[in-house]
Design a protein around this motif. Structure first.
Motif, PDB file in Angstrom:
ATOM      1  N   VAL A 148      73.606  54.566   8.081  1.00 15.27           N
ATOM      2  CA  VAL A 148      73.556  54.311   9.563  1.00 15.27           C
ATOM      3  C   VAL A 148      72.431  53.143   9.788  1.00 15.27           C
ATOM      4  O   VAL A 148      71.302  53.356   9.340  1.00 15.27           O
ATOM      5  CB  VAL A 148      73.187  55.637  10.385  1.00 15.27           C
ATOM      6  CG1 VAL A 148      73.266  55.540  11.723  1.00 15.27           C
ATOM      7  CG2 VAL A 148      74.177  56.639   9.853  1.00 15.27           C
ATOM      8  N   THR A 149      72.874  52.363  10.587  1.00 12.32           N
ATOM      9  CA  THR A 149      71.686  50.973  10.852  1.00 12.32           C
ATOM     10  C   THR A 149      71.699  51.127  12.442  1.00 12.32           C
ATOM     11  O   THR A 149      72.773  51.094  13.188  1.00 12.32           O
ATOM     12  CB  THR A 149      72.312  49.931  10.383  1.00 12.32           C
ATOM     13  OG1 THR A 149      72.437  49.981   9.006  1.00 12.32           O
ATOM     14  CG2 THR A 149      71.318  48.845  10.526  1.00 12.32           C
ATOM     15  N   VAL A 150      70.483  50.791  12.905  1.00 13.45           N
ATOM     16  CA  VAL A 150      70.215  50.500  14.354  1.00 13.45           C
ATOM     17  C   VAL A 150      69.830  48.912  14.417  1.00 13.45           C
ATOM     18  O   VAL A 150      69.030  48.611  13.612  1.00 13.45           O
ATOM     19  CB  VAL A 150      69.302  51.474  14.813  1.00 13.45           C
ATOM     20  CG1 VAL A 150      69.933  52.902  14.941  1.00 13.45           C
ATOM     21  CG2 VAL A 150      67.962  51.462  14.387  1.00 13.45           C
ATOM     22  N   LEU A 170      67.710  58.811  16.438  1.00 12.46           N
ATOM     23  CA  LEU A 170      69.248  59.082  16.540  1.00 12.46           C
ATOM     24  C   LEU A 170      69.282  60.395  15.925  1.00 12.46           C
ATOM     25  O   LEU A 170      68.641  60.749  14.787  1.00 12.46           O
ATOM     26  CB  LEU A 170      70.002  58.075  15.538  1.00 12.46           C
ATOM     27  CG  LEU A 170      70.621  56.423  16.122  1.00 12.46           C
ATOM     28  CD1 LEU A 170      71.329  55.968  15.213  1.00 12.46           C
ATOM     29  CD2 LEU A 170      70.836  56.520  17.711  1.00 12.46           C
ATOM     30  N   THR A 229      65.301  46.575  13.169  1.00 12.22           N
ATOM     31  CA  THR A 229      66.654  46.790  12.422  1.00 12.22           C
ATOM     32  C   THR A 229      66.236  47.850  11.272  1.00 12.22           C
ATOM     33  O   THR A 229      65.578  47.507  10.685  1.00 12.22           O
ATOM     34  CB  THR A 229      67.230  45.606  11.892  1.00 12.22           C
ATOM     35  OG1 THR A 229      67.499  44.778  12.949  1.00 12.22           O
ATOM     36  CG2 THR A 229      68.501  45.884  11.162  1.00 12.22           C
ATOM     37  N   ILE A 251      76.862  61.144  17.725  1.00  9.04           N
ATOM     38  CA  ILE A 251      75.753  60.289  17.462  1.00  9.04           C
ATOM     39  C   ILE A 251      74.991  60.360  18.990  1.00  9.04           C
ATOM     40  O   ILE A 251      75.812  59.756  19.736  1.00  9.04           O
ATOM     41  CB  ILE A 251      76.017  58.919  16.936  1.00  9.04           C
ATOM     42  CG1 ILE A 251      76.670  58.855  15.750  1.00  9.04           C
ATOM     43  CG2 ILE A 251      74.542  58.113  16.759  1.00  9.04           C
ATOM     44  CD1 ILE A 251      77.256  57.816  14.954  1.00  9.04           C
ATOM     45  N   ASN A 303      71.336  58.667  20.685  1.00 12.21           N
ATOM     46  CA  ASN A 303      70.095  57.975  20.871  1.00 12.21           C
ATOM     47  C   ASN A 303      69.125  58.667  21.910  1.00 12.21           C
ATOM     48  O   ASN A 303      69.599  58.851  23.087  1.00 12.21           O
ATOM     49  CB  ASN A 303      70.448  56.614  21.281  1.00 12.21           C
ATOM     50  CG  ASN A 303      69.217  55.617  21.250  1.00 12.21           C
ATOM     51  OD1 ASN A 303      68.301  55.850  20.905  1.00 12.21           O
ATOM     52  ND2 ASN A 303      69.145  54.789  22.349  1.00 12.21           N
ATOM     53  N   VAL A 346      70.604  50.998  22.126  1.00 16.78           N
ATOM     54  CA  VAL A 346      70.626  50.564  20.736  1.00 16.78           C
ATOM     55  C   VAL A 346      71.927  50.278  20.285  1.00 16.78           C
ATOM     56  O   VAL A 346      72.979  51.008  20.764  1.00 16.78           O
ATOM     57  CB  VAL A 346      70.037  51.518  19.853  1.00 16.78           C
ATOM     58  CG1 VAL A 346      70.880  52.859  19.706  1.00 16.78           C
ATOM     59  CG2 VAL A 346      69.509  50.706  18.600  1.00 16.78           C
ATOM     60  N   HIS A 347      72.264  49.238  19.440  1.00 21.65           N
ATOM     61  CA  HIS A 347      73.434  49.275  18.796  1.00 21.65           C
ATOM     62  C   HIS A 347      73.502  50.058  17.444  1.00 21.65           C
ATOM     63  O   HIS A 347      72.585  49.942  16.838  1.00 21.65           O
ATOM     64  CB  HIS A 347      73.962  47.540  18.276  1.00 21.65           C
ATOM     65  CG  HIS A 347      74.169  46.789  19.462  1.00 21.65           C
ATOM     66  ND1 HIS A 347      75.089  46.619  20.052  1.00 21.65           N
ATOM     67  CD2 HIS A 347      73.140  45.911  20.029  1.00 21.65           C
ATOM     68  CE1 HIS A 347      74.990  45.857  21.116  1.00 21.65           C
ATOM     69  NE2 HIS A 347      73.618  45.463  21.169  1.00 21.65           N
ATOM     70  N   VAL A 348      74.571  50.857  16.985  1.00 22.82           N
ATOM     71  CA  VAL A 348      74.717  51.581  15.776  1.00 22.82           C
ATOM     72  C   VAL A 348      75.775  51.278  14.946  1.00 22.82           C
ATOM     73  O   VAL A 348      76.806  51.143  15.523  1.00 22.82           O
ATOM     74  CB  VAL A 348      74.795  53.201  16.179  1.00 22.82           C
ATOM     75  CG1 VAL A 348      74.860  53.803  15.077  1.00 22.82           C
ATOM     76  CG2 VAL A 348      73.578  53.431  17.193  1.00 22.82           C
ATOM     77  N   VAL A 351      77.991  52.311  11.359  1.00 21.56           N
ATOM     78  CA  VAL A 351      78.158  53.209  10.746  1.00 21.56           C
ATOM     79  C   VAL A 351      78.866  52.690   9.513  1.00 21.56           C
ATOM     80  O   VAL A 351      80.002  52.588   9.773  1.00 21.56           O
ATOM     81  CB  VAL A 351      78.644  54.824  11.285  1.00 21.56           C
ATOM     82  CG1 VAL A 351      78.815  55.726  10.230  1.00 21.56           C
ATOM     83  CG2 VAL A 351      77.569  55.168  12.387  1.00 21.56           C
TER      84      VAL A 351
END
Length: 78
Positions: free
Chosen positions: A10-12, A22, A44, A61, A63, A68-70, A72
């Motif tokens: 999982v990346t923000v 998150l 990031t 999910i 926030n 934020v952009h997530v 997966v």
């Protein structure tokens, strides 16, 4: 047989809040109090998570603050 959990990276990206986190959990279940990924604005950040999926095969999910952009990436499942 349906998957009961996923292994996901999982990346923000592009967080607007000074600090946030998150939480990821199975759909149809109450939101837990623990976070899966902590970050600050402009970072990031990625984290590996193993998360159960709901009966419908989905995840929730949330926030905590700001936007934020997530991203997966599901790497595997059980």
């Amino acid at each position: 047989m349906a998957a009961t959990a996923v292994v996901a990276n999982v990346t923000v990206v592009g967080a607007s809040a000074t600090a946030s986190h998150l939480t990821i959990w199975p759909s149809g279940q109450p939101k837990p109090v623990a976070s899966d990924l902590n970050f600050t604005g402009g970072q990031t950040v990625a984290n590996l998570a193993i998360v159960k999926v709901g009966a419908d095969g989905a995840l929730n999910i949330a926030n905590n603050s700001g936007t934020v952009h997530v991203i997966v990436d599901v790497l595997g499942w059980y």
